[in-house]
Every structure is written in structure tokens, then in C-alpha cells.
Design a protein around this motif. Structure first.
Motif, short mmCIF file in Angstrom:
data_model
loop_
_atom_site.label_atom_id
_atom_site.label_comp_id
_atom_site.label_asym_id
_atom_site.label_seq_id
_atom_site.Cartn_x
_atom_site.Cartn_y
_atom_site.Cartn_z
N LEU A 173 -3.43 -1.43 13.31
CA LEU A 173 -3.54 -3.03 13.68
C LEU A 173 -5.23 -2.90 13.64
O LEU A 173 -6.21 -2.44 14.05
N VAL A 233 -1.77 -2.50 9.24
CA VAL A 233 -1.10 -3.71 9.43
C VAL A 233 -2.44 -4.42 9.53
O VAL A 233 -3.67 -4.40 10.41
N ILE A 288 -3.86 -8.08 9.18
CA ILE A 288 -4.11 -9.59 9.97
C ILE A 288 -4.72 -10.61 9.98
O ILE A 288 -6.09 -10.21 10.57
N GLN A 307 -1.55 -15.36 10.57
CA GLN A 307 -0.58 -14.95 11.66
C GLN A 307 -0.04 -15.90 12.61
O GLN A 307 -1.72 -16.18 12.85
N ASP A 342 2.83 -10.26 18.90
CA ASP A 342 3.71 -8.54 18.59
C ASP A 342 3.05 -7.76 18.22
O ASP A 342 3.61 -6.00 19.19
N ARG A 343 2.35 -7.76 16.95
CA ARG A 343 2.15 -6.90 16.12
C ARG A 343 0.93 -5.96 17.28
O ARG A 343 0.62 -4.56 17.26
N ARG A 350 3.07 -3.25 19.60
CA ARG A 350 3.58 -2.53 18.62
C ARG A 350 2.77 -1.24 18.92
O ARG A 350 3.00 -0.41 17.99
N ALA A 351 1.39 -1.93 18.05
CA ALA A 351 0.76 -0.43 17.16
C ALA A 351 0.22 0.22 18.42
O ALA A 351 0.18 0.28 19.56
N GLU A 376 8.55 -5.85 1.79
CA GLU A 376 8.12 -6.34 3.70
C GLU A 376 8.84 -7.50 3.99
O GLU A 376 9.84 -7.92 5.09
N GLN A 406 11.68 -10.33 8.72
CA GLN A 406 10.49 -10.25 8.60
C GLN A 406 10.61 -11.61 7.38
O GLN A 406 8.87 -12.72 8.07
#
Length: 823
Positions: A244, A271, A273, A296, A303-304, A307-308, A757, A790
Motif C-alpha cells: 500500500l 494499492v 490511495i 478514499q 482497512d487497507r 491488511r497490507a 475491482e 468493492q
């Protein structure tokens, strides 16, 4: 120099030296001078910030300074904030730049005036002045009996060590403009050094900046790291297989380097953002393994980050808040090994490492360090990352700041810190707006443009009156939410077409005059005329010209030869250039088209994505699909593909019917009617169905009020336009209905759908490709589920009604205020 002046100068210089970092603080002013009682040693505090235009890293520091000194007054060069919650309801006293032309969008252009502006702020009535400065705030004028503490994010970067980079990025490396820019920056450097002498105590936001302060100002400083809202981030031990990066997309953030690096690692997913001026450039360089999510909300970023597998950071930052936020999520960091990151990330030489560094800002260096990270030789635990992030909490910042002020200014009794368990007093609701708006639309039907306008006028705080050129469901919907409506006779415009093939006759001209008289009469009580469609724009523009009311056009079309005739384009061009105050475009595609046609200046155009309420869809969560199918007479066990739009050739319903011939196990549901004289096209569709024996698999539902129920009754939502769509409202509605969306790859759709996505994109008009995609989705339930998940996040986070309405209302208010000032 006279003797008296020399004595006074020497006296002030002694006082200033007495208050330097290497000397004890001054004695407090007398009670009479401070205007306080003998028992009241609480200082009067002023907080000075460079400019208030957004909520970023410097503003997070400001927020915590205000928390430490809740009764302080705020000063700033300009204050154009929309979200003021972090100021706890305070408003800043501003400089004369606040009222200069185009200051809201181009305040940085007034940089040469900012030293003068900051010196005009009157702080003579305060005991303690705290400046939060990365540009000019530290240059505020203070007296010998005032204590000035400056929290420095950096000396003016573009005037010092980043001057050459700034000139290069601004295309100012040669010529007269370059010479002028260099003279201005030279002046800024001299002013910056001179004003550093009036600061009593410097605080640096990192050791990196402390070294910069010493090099530039020859002053020592206390290091207090900026505050990070660590408590808002939760660590996660279960990492997924993606990297990320998140940042505003500006050149010095170097997002393009990260994207280039991952383009060379197709087996690894990245990813991205964020949004900003470099978005188009970065999108163009993205490969299939790079997901560009754009802006975002916090929930998605959080959240990202959790989890990254790692957070990648390529900028040379003074501190780097996002690096700490990632560690607060238990996520290790891969960062450029220079600047503030060296102080916030523990590399592999530490006993409890939290990240790795790469030595140069190049794609090759990033590839090498990611390869090293992937070997698994080094161990990074979420617990270690979180523990390191805790060193930078909000509470730690407040404690260190107060302790430092108490040490350097012991004469002041500081206010107590707020109870951590008690929230700060809520900001009072803003009063109802006194804005008076006349909203004008040409249609009585409930098309996409009308539904989008309905969201604005029913939620706007000011007084809104609406004029329609035709009667119908739109008038009923407006009155149902309490909006005042007048219907004028616009039937004579019924034969006027976008393609310009209809010629205006005498009857049409008389009709135009009637509409103009009616609109003009209503406009006299309005502050601004808000026009929603092309015909309404022309009438509204002329009415505004006569009544001297500013006109704002909400553009919901792509004004190109694909959609309009030459006559209509010429009318649009000259009305826009000569009669409109401002244009709101509903997508970047719409904005690009009107800019190409009219050469409209940037300050007269804003892009505001339509907002669609999620409430109608949420209200149906507990309703079973079988119930909805029964309501509309649809087959219970069939796989249904829905198309939701008025029946018009350019909307492409025929493409879905052609695709249906290749998908024998599917049914098509067409929701919509031929609203604007397009009955021949509807007849063609029905004839096609009969000719190809599709009658038992094609369901014409006609116009429907409850679109949410219709969408939830089908399995897939399709958007089949064969020409570029200005926006694509139906796509957002499909996402809100929690159905996978297939859309045409053109126009405003590209602002909404990330292919693969949150939806699937097809070539416009390609029935064979559409058939293949539909078959693929039918046989792949996990893919449908991922698109639904998504898509819903995308729809709720980027296209909500609150942001949409507030943005439009803010533009209308600003336009009305500018018009009032012009008299």
C-alpha cells in the motif's frame, strides 16, 4: 540615527536577547498592561497558522495546540476551510489576502505579499504567541514583553534547499519569469532569516528539521514530534498479499516512482490511495497489478493499512504522518532513507525493527528493497510496529508541548488539559443559510439530471424556489419534499433537439420569450440562478443578464458534436463565456468537454460528482429477492440482467438485446420509458424481441418509481450507452443495490468504475464482448461477490449525498457573495 532612537533600539535588542533559547524567559507584563486582575496569571494566547485551506499534517498539530489552549484566538493569512470541526468552532482572524481576487484557489500566488500580510496581524493584546509555521507564520510581529514560541514544520522549503526543485517543477528554469521568481525567493530568504530573530523559542517537528533550523537560522530548537491519532488505528496481524501507498498526488511525494517500480514486479500487487494534480499521470503508468483507488474515506484507508503486508513511502518528508499511521496498524514500512522517516521507522539494525529503507529515490532501489523484504529474512511483528507508533500519540504531543511552555515561561499559569475521557464540547450547528436560490429545469420528467437536482434542492439550507418548463412527475417529487415549484409553458420548445435539426419558428420564439419573462420575474428575488439543463441554461443566462443575478450551470452533458448540433454548441459556447458566472460539471469528462468548447478558466469551473442516497437501497435489505420479483412479475428462477435508463438509442438497450441472443440462459429486464420523443426506438426494441423469439426472456417494465426495488430484483446491473455518458448515475445505484455492475468504457463512467475491482468495463456498442462478460459473471459467484463488496464501498464513500449537496451549496454561496461584493 538619533541618540533617542539608538537607545530605544538597543533596549529592544537587549530584551529580545534576554528571551532567546539560551536565556531565562522575560518577567511577565504588569497587571495593568495585561488588563488582568492580580490573581489571574492565565496568559492570553494567540495561535498563528500559515493558511487554513485543508486538514493535513500541519493542521493536526494546530488541532492539538488548540486543545492545549482552548481559549486561544486563531490568526491566519487566509481561512477558506469548509470542515471546521478540528478548530472546535473557532474562526481565524485573517489578513487582507483573504479578500483578494481568486485567493481561495490561488492563495499561493500571493506568496510575495504574505510577509507583509502576516506582519499586519495585530497580536499586541496577547501574552503568549504560538506560531505553527512552514512558511510565514513565524514572522508575525511581537513585542519585547510577549513570548513567541514557534513550532516549525520546516523553514520555507521552496525558498531554501528545495528552490531548484521548485523552479524546475514550475517550469521556471529560464527566462524573465524565472528571474522574477528567483528575486522573490531571494527576498523571502532574507525576510525569513530576519524574522527568525523575533522568535523566542523554536520547536522542531523532528531532528531533521532541527538541523535545518540550525543551518538556516543559526538557532537551537526543542524537538517535539507531531501528533498522530494512533488511537484511531487498530493493529492487524493477518496481512494480505498486497503493498500500500497513500498520499496526496503531488510531485514531491514520488508516487510515480512507486508505481514504476511495481510495474517491474507484475507478480506483486500495489494499492494506491489518494488524489491530486498527478492523478492522470500516475493512472497512465499503472499496470494491471497496480490498483489506483483515488480518494478514499478514513474507513477504507484504515482497512487497507491494516491488511497490507507493507506500506511503501518514497518522499523525503520532514516527518511523515502516514508512516506512523501504518505502524499503528501493525504494518511495517518500506521508506526512502532520508528525512523524518529515519526517526519514525526502526530499520533492520534494531532489535525490534519496524521497516526497511532504500537509499535513492529510484524505481530500481524500490524493487531491490521489496525483493529483500520478500525473502522473509527479517521479522517485523505487528506488536513492534504498534509499540513504535505509540511514541507519537496525541496525548504525548500535548504533554510535551505544555511541559516545554511551562519550562520556558514559568510565569504563566497554563489551563488544564481536557479530560481524555470527555469529548470536547460539540461545535454548534451552523445557522440556516440566508441564500436565496432560483433553480431552473426544462423537464417535468424524472430523468437522471432531475433526480440529481432533486437531491440538491431538497437538502439545501437556504430558500429554494424552482421553475420548470414542463409539468410531470418531477414537479410532484419536488412538492412532496416541500420545494416551491412554478411550471411555465415550455411546450413550444418540445421540437427543439440537441442535434440542431429543428429550426426555430415564430411559435418557438414566442415560447422562448414567455419562458424568459416567467424566469425573469422569479429571478428578481433570488441571490443566484441555478440552472440544471441546457435549455434552462440559455433561458436562465439571459434572465440573469437582465436581472443582474449570477447564473451557475450544473452541467450534466458532454457538450461535443456526438451529443449536440453545431447551432446548440455555438449557443452553449457563447452563453457560457459571456453570461455564466460558474459551471459545475458532474464528471471530469463533462468538464473536459466544456473546457475544450469554451476555454473556460479554471476558477470558473468545478467538478462535483453526483450524490445518490443509499437510504432507499438500505430500506430493502430485509426484503427477499423473490418478493421483489413477484412484485414486478419477473420469473423467480431466471438469471436476470437489468438495464435501467430511459429508452433512447444512445443509451444502448439494443446492445443488451443483441448480447442476450448469445446468452440463452439469461433474461433481460428493461426499466425505463421513451421520455423525449423516442417512441420509434422503443418500437424497434419490441420488434427485435419478436423477430428473434426473445419475448419470454425480455421484460419491459416501463417507467418505475422504485428503482432500488427493481435493481435488487435482478442479478446484474448493466450500463450499455454507446456514446460517452456524462456521469452514469445508474452505475452508482447498481453498486448501492449490491449488484455487480457492467458498464460502457467511456465518459464519466471512468470516474466511477475501476475495471475488475468494483465493476466490469466493456467497449461501447460491442454486444459480443458484453455477452462474454455476462457469461463469465454468471458462472463466477466469487467474482460477483467481490465486485459487489468493492462497488458498495466505492458508492458510499465517494458518491454520498451529503458531500454532493454541501459542495454545490458552497459554490452557490460563494458565487452569490462575490456578486454582492461587486454591488
Amino acid at each position: 540615527m538619533t541618540l533617542e532612537f539608538e537607545d530605544a533600539f538597543i533596549g529592544r535588542a537587549k530584551n529580545r536577547h534576554f528571551l532567546r533559547d539560551d536565556a531565562p524567559a522575560t518577567t511577565p507584563a504588569t497587571d495593568r498592561e495585561r488588563g488582568t486582575s492580580v490573581d489571574d496569571d492565565m496568559p492570553r494566547v494567540a495561535i498563528v497558522h500559515d493558511w487554513l485551506v485543508t486538514y493535513a499534517g500541519a493542521e493536526r498539530v494546530l488541532e492539538q495546540i488548540i486543545t492545549c489552549f482552548p481559549d486561544a484566538d486563531i490568526f491566519s493569512v487566509v481561512d477558506f476551510l469548509e470542515d471546521r470541526s478540528f478548530l472546535h468552532g473557532k474562526r481565524a482572524a485573517t489578513s487582507f489576502i483573504q479578500n483578494l481576487p481568486f485567493a481561495k484557489k490561488r492563495y499561493r500566488a500571493y506568496l510575495p505579499l504574505m510577509p507583509l500580510a502576516i506582519e499586519q496581524l495585530d497580536l499586541s493584546g496577547y501574552d503568549l504567541v504560538i506560531s505553527s509555521s512552514h512558511a510565514v507564520a513565524k514572522g508575525v510581529l511581537t513585542g519585547p514583553d510577549q513570548v513567541h514560541v514557534s513550532y516549525v514544520h520546516s523553514p520555507i522549503r521552496y525558498a531554501w534547499d528545495l528552490q531548484h526543485q521548485y523552479l524546475q517543477q514550475s517550469n521556471l528554469t529560464a527566462g524573465a519569469k524565472s528571474l522574477f521568481a528567483r528575486l522573490i525567493l531571494h527576498y523571502m530568504r532574507n525576510w525569513d532569516i530576519r524574522t527568525s530573530n523575533s522568535v523566542n523559542h523554536f520547536i522542531a517537528n523532528s531532528e531533521f528539521i532541527a538541523r535545518r533550523i540550525h543551518k538556516v537560522y543559526r538557532r537551537s530548537s526543542k524537538v517535539i514530534f507531531p501528533p498522530v491519532d494512533v488511537a484511531s488505528f487498530e493493529p492487524c496481524a493477518d496481512k494480505e498479499d498486497f503493498y500500500l501507498t497513500a498520499s496526496r498526488m503531488v510531485p514531491y511525494k514520488k508516487i510515480d516512482l512507486i508505481v514504476k517500480a511495481f510495474a517491474r514486479m507484475p507478480e506483486r500487487k500495489l494499492v494506491v490511495i489518494g488524489d491530486g494534480p498527478e492523478m492522470a499521470k500516475i493512472r497512465a503508468r499503472a499496470t494491471p497489478n497496480v490498483e489506483i483507488m483515488g480518494y478514499q474515506p478514513f474507513s477504507v484507508l484504515h482497512d487497507r493499512m491494516r491488511r497490507a503486508k507493507a506500506f511503501v513511502f518514497a518522499a523525503e518528508e520532514d516527518f511523515g504522518i502516514s508512516v506512523v499511521e501504518a505502524q499503528a496498524c501493525g504494518t511495517p514500512v518500506i521508506a526512502f532513507g532520508k528525512g523524518g522517516a529515519l526517526e519514525t521507522v526502526r530499520d533492520v539494525s534494531s532489535l525490534q525493527p519496524t521497516g526497511m529503507f532504500f537509499p535513492t529515490q529510484t524505481p530500481e532501489a524500490i524493487v531491490d528493497v521489496v525483493d529483500a523484504f520478500e525473502t522473509g529474512v527479517f521479522t517485523f511483528t505487528p506488536a513492534d510496529c504498534r509499540a513504535n507508533a505509540e511514541r507519537f500519540s496525541n496525548a504525548r504531543f500535548r504533554e510535551e508541548l505544555r511541559a516545554h511552555v511551562a519550562r520556558i515561561a514559568p510565569q504563566f499559569v497554563l489551563p488544564p488539559l481536557p479530560d481524555e475521557e470527555k469529548p470536547l464540547a460539540p461545535v454548534k450547528d451552523e445557522p440556516q443559510s440566508d441564500l436565496r436560490v432560483l433553480a431552473v429545469d426544462q423537464s417535468g420528467a424524472l430523468g437522471g439530471a432531475e433526480l440529481s437536482m432533486l437531491e440538491v434542492v431538497k437538502n439545501m439550507r437556504g430558500d429554494v424556489q424552482t421553475v420548470l418548463f414542463d409539468d410531470g412527475p418531477f414537479r410532484i417529487a419536488l412538492e412532496a419534499v416541500g420545494v416551491k415549484v412554478d411550471v411555465l409553458d415550455g411546450k413550444s420548445l418540445g421540437d427543439l433537439r440537441k442535434d440542431g435539426k429543428a429550426r426555430p419558428g415564430a411559435g418557438m420564439l414566442r415560447g422562448v420569450l414567455r419562458l424568459l419573462r416567467g424566469t425573469l420575474e422569479k429571478s428578481r428575488n433570488a441571490d443566484v440562478i441555478y440552472v440544471n439543463t441546457q435549455r434552462a441554461m440559455v433561458i436562465g443566462a439571459i434572465a440573469g443578464l437582465i436581472s443582474r443575478r449570477p447564473v451557475v450551470w450544473h452541467l450534466r452533458d458532454i457538450v461535443s458534436e456526438e451529443h449536440f448540433g453545431r447551432t446548440q454548441l455555438a449557443i452553449i459556447k457563447w452563453c457560457t463565456k459571456l453570461m455564466l458566472e460558474h459551471v459545475i460539471a458532474n464528471s471530469t469528462a463533462s468538464a473536459a468537454a466544456v473546457t475544450a468548447l469554451t476555454r473556460l478558466r479554471e476558477e470558473r469551473l468545478d467538478v462535483v460528482f453526483n450524490g445518490i442516497s443509499a437510504e432507499p437501497f438500505a430500506n430493502l435489505e430485509s426484503v427477499g429477492q423473490h418478493e421483489l420479483r413477484a412484485r414486478f412479475g419477473l420469473p423467480q428462477d431466471a438469471f436476470l440482467v437489468g438495464c435501467f435508463s430511459r429508452l433512447a438509442r444512445w443509451k444502448g438497450q439494443h446492445v443488451l438485446l443483441e448480447a442476450l441472443r448469445e446468452c440463452p440462459d439469461m433474461h433481460a429486464v428493461l426499466v425505463g420509458a421513451a421520455l423525449f420523443g423516442e417512441n420509434d426506438y422503443e418500437a424497434e426494441l419490441r420488434a427485435f424481441v419478436l423477430e428473434h423469439d426473445l419475448a419470454d426472456r425480455v421484460h419491459f417494465l416501463g417507467f418505475q418509481d422504485d428503482i432500488a426495488a427493481c435493481m435488487k430484483a435482478v442479478d446484474i446491473v448493466t450500463h450499455t450507452s454507446i456514446m460517452p455518458e456524462p456521469f452514469g448515475r445508474v452505475i452508482i445505484e447498481g453498486m448501492l443495490s449490491k449488484r455487480p455492475v457492467v458498464a460502457s468504457r467511456a465518459g464519466g463512467v471512468m470516474d466511477i468504475v475501476e475495471d475488475g475491482e468494483n465493476g466490469i468495463l466493456c467497449s461501447p456498442g460491442d454486444a459480443a464482448e458484453l455477452a462474454r462478460v455476462l457469461e463469465r459473471l454468471k458462472g463466477n459467484a466469487p467474482l460477483r461477490e467481490r465486485l459487489v463488496e468493492q462497488g458498495y464501498v466505492n458508492a458510499t464513500s465517494r458518491f454520498g449525498t451529503q458531500r454532493y449537496v454541501e459542495s454545490v451549496e458552497k459554490i452557490l454561496t460563494d458565487v452569490a457573495q462575490r456578486a454582492r461584493k461587486r454591488g
